[in-house]
Design a protein around this motif. Structure first.
Motif, mmCIF file in Angstrom:
data_model
loop_
_atom_site.group_PDB
_atom_site.id
_atom_site.type_symbol
_atom_site.label_atom_id
_atom_site.label_comp_id
_atom_site.label_asym_id
_atom_site.label_seq_id
_atom_site.Cartn_x
_atom_site.Cartn_y
_atom_site.Cartn_z
ATOM 1 N N SER A 12 0.866 -1.180 0.000
ATOM 2 C CA SER A 12 0.000 0.000 0.000
ATOM 3 C C SER A 12 0.898 1.224 0.000
ATOM 4 O O SER A 12 1.962 1.232 0.627
ATOM 5 N N HIS A 14 1.650 5.198 0.805
ATOM 6 C CA HIS A 14 1.285 6.217 1.789
ATOM 7 C C HIS A 14 2.098 7.475 1.491
ATOM 8 O O HIS A 14 3.331 7.436 1.524
ATOM 9 N N ARG A 16 2.489 11.844 2.030
ATOM 10 C CA ARG A 16 2.148 13.017 2.830
ATOM 11 C C ARG A 16 3.040 14.176 2.428
ATOM 12 O O ARG A 16 4.125 13.986 1.876
ATOM 13 N N VAL A 22 -3.578 14.816 2.220
ATOM 14 C CA VAL A 22 -3.564 13.551 1.503
ATOM 15 C C VAL A 22 -3.103 13.797 0.066
ATOM 16 O O VAL A 22 -3.521 14.762 -0.575
ATOM 17 N N ARG A 99 -5.048 2.695 -3.874
ATOM 18 C CA ARG A 99 -3.732 2.921 -3.275
ATOM 19 C C ARG A 99 -2.969 1.630 -3.040
ATOM 20 O O ARG A 99 -2.002 1.592 -2.305
ATOM 21 N N PRO A 164 1.039 6.176 8.556
ATOM 22 C CA PRO A 164 0.110 5.881 7.465
ATOM 23 C C PRO A 164 -0.196 7.114 6.621
ATOM 24 O O PRO A 164 0.392 8.182 6.809
ATOM 25 N N ASN A 165 -1.146 6.948 5.712
ATOM 26 C CA ASN A 165 -1.382 7.955 4.685
ATOM 27 C C ASN A 165 -1.667 9.347 5.233
ATOM 28 O O ASN A 165 -1.116 10.335 4.748
ATOM 29 N N PRO A 219 -0.538 0.974 8.881
ATOM 30 C CA PRO A 219 0.860 1.358 9.079
ATOM 31 C C PRO A 219 1.815 0.196 9.325
ATOM 32 O O PRO A 219 3.023 0.401 9.386
ATOM 33 N N ARG A 280 -9.668 6.807 0.197
ATOM 34 C CA ARG A 280 -8.530 7.639 0.572
ATOM 35 C C ARG A 280 -8.893 8.582 1.686
ATOM 36 O O ARG A 280 -8.056 9.029 2.410
#
Length: 280
Positions: A12, A14, A16, A22, A99, A164-165, A219, A280
């Motif tokens: 996945s 992620h 930032r 996002v 994603r 995480p994202n 995560p 998302r």
């Protein structure tokens, strides 16, 4: 007939920026090619190496394929080698809506850390976002969770996570709460019980790992437990590294290169959409 074999591993993605917004992954992938089908950047390495990264971008059926070519230019004066460069190649397939991504593994390919580092650096130097941060977390099979449920006593646990994202509260527990308060990007924890005793199974780190495993796009990077599956059983070790979602794909070579890549992308799409869709 000749067969072209491919092995894909699921991750996945992620992303930032400094403000915590996002990332628009479709825009990021398009931006890497500067609205074209290819990109090339050079980075400074150690004094004996220059790192060149180039690639091609192909959108097919809402799957973006990025082919990375890493070339390390060697200083022949310092190396006993007839070659002037070292070439590594890998393909990354991205479904920007879910994603989920797939990395095609090669013997001389790039690993996920290198690819996420390239995506991050390329996104920054291409003007997408100067503060871009990219992580790729492995998708862990449900069979790891099922196997973990068989353990009745656990002596030791270790885990690794990356932010995480959006923020740590997307997967809130005591560990992520501490990471959020600390403004941490990554977490690594090891816990063990006193000699002759066991970790709690219904609270604390064992419980948190089980909860994290329920989200395929969370995560968690890796988890490892040591314990017993039965009261009178033998101690064993369970590692999520052995439960990384993967798929072997075979493509007939009796067609054009374009047809073979299209067939591969179609199989990749089936692989990626087999996971639960995540907003998302």
């Amino acid at each position: 007939m000749p067969i072209d074999d491919h092995v894909l591993y699921a991750y996945s993605i992620h992303g930032r920026n400094h403000s915590g917004d996002v990332i628009d992954y479709s825009a990021l992938i398009r931006g890497l090619g500067l609205n074209s089908s290819s990109f090339q950047y050079f980075f400074d390495g150690n004094p004996n190496e220059t790192l060149a990264v180039s690639g091609d971008i192909y959108p097919r059926d809402n799957i973006w394929e990025l082919r990375f070519h890493q070339e390390i230019l060697l200083d022949r004066a310092d190396l006993q080698s007839p070659f002037r460069s070292l070439i590594k190649e890998s393909s990354l397939f991205v479904d920007p809506d879910s994603r989920f991504v797939a990395i095609e593994k090669h013997r001389n390919g790039l690993d996920s850390l290198q690819i996420s580092s390239f995506l991050q650096t390329l996104g920054r130097v291409s003007g997408f976002d100067s503060d871009l941060i990219i992580d790729l977390n492995p998708v862990i099979s449900e069979s790891f969770y099922q196997e973990l449920q068989r353990y009745v006593r656990i002596r030791a646990v270790s885990l690794m996570m990356s932010r995480p994202n959006f923020n740590w509260t997307d997967n809130a527990n005591e560990i992520t709460d501490l990471a959020e308060l600390s403004n941490a990007h990554s977490v690594e924890i090891k816990m063990s019980a006193p000699r002759g005793r066991w970790l709690s199974m219904d609270r604390g780190i064992v419980y948190d790992i089980k909860e994290l495993l329920l989200n395929k796009i969370g995560p968690l990077k890796s988890a490892r437990v040591v314990g017993f599956k039965a009261v009178d059983g033998r101690e064993s070790t369970l590692s999520s590294n052995s439960y990384h979602e993967r798929k072997a794909i075979s493509i007939e070579e009796d067609s054009s290169q374009e047809e073979r890549r299209s067939n591969l992308v179609r199989e990749v799409k089936h692989f990626l959409v087999s996971f639960e869709p995540v907003a998302r």
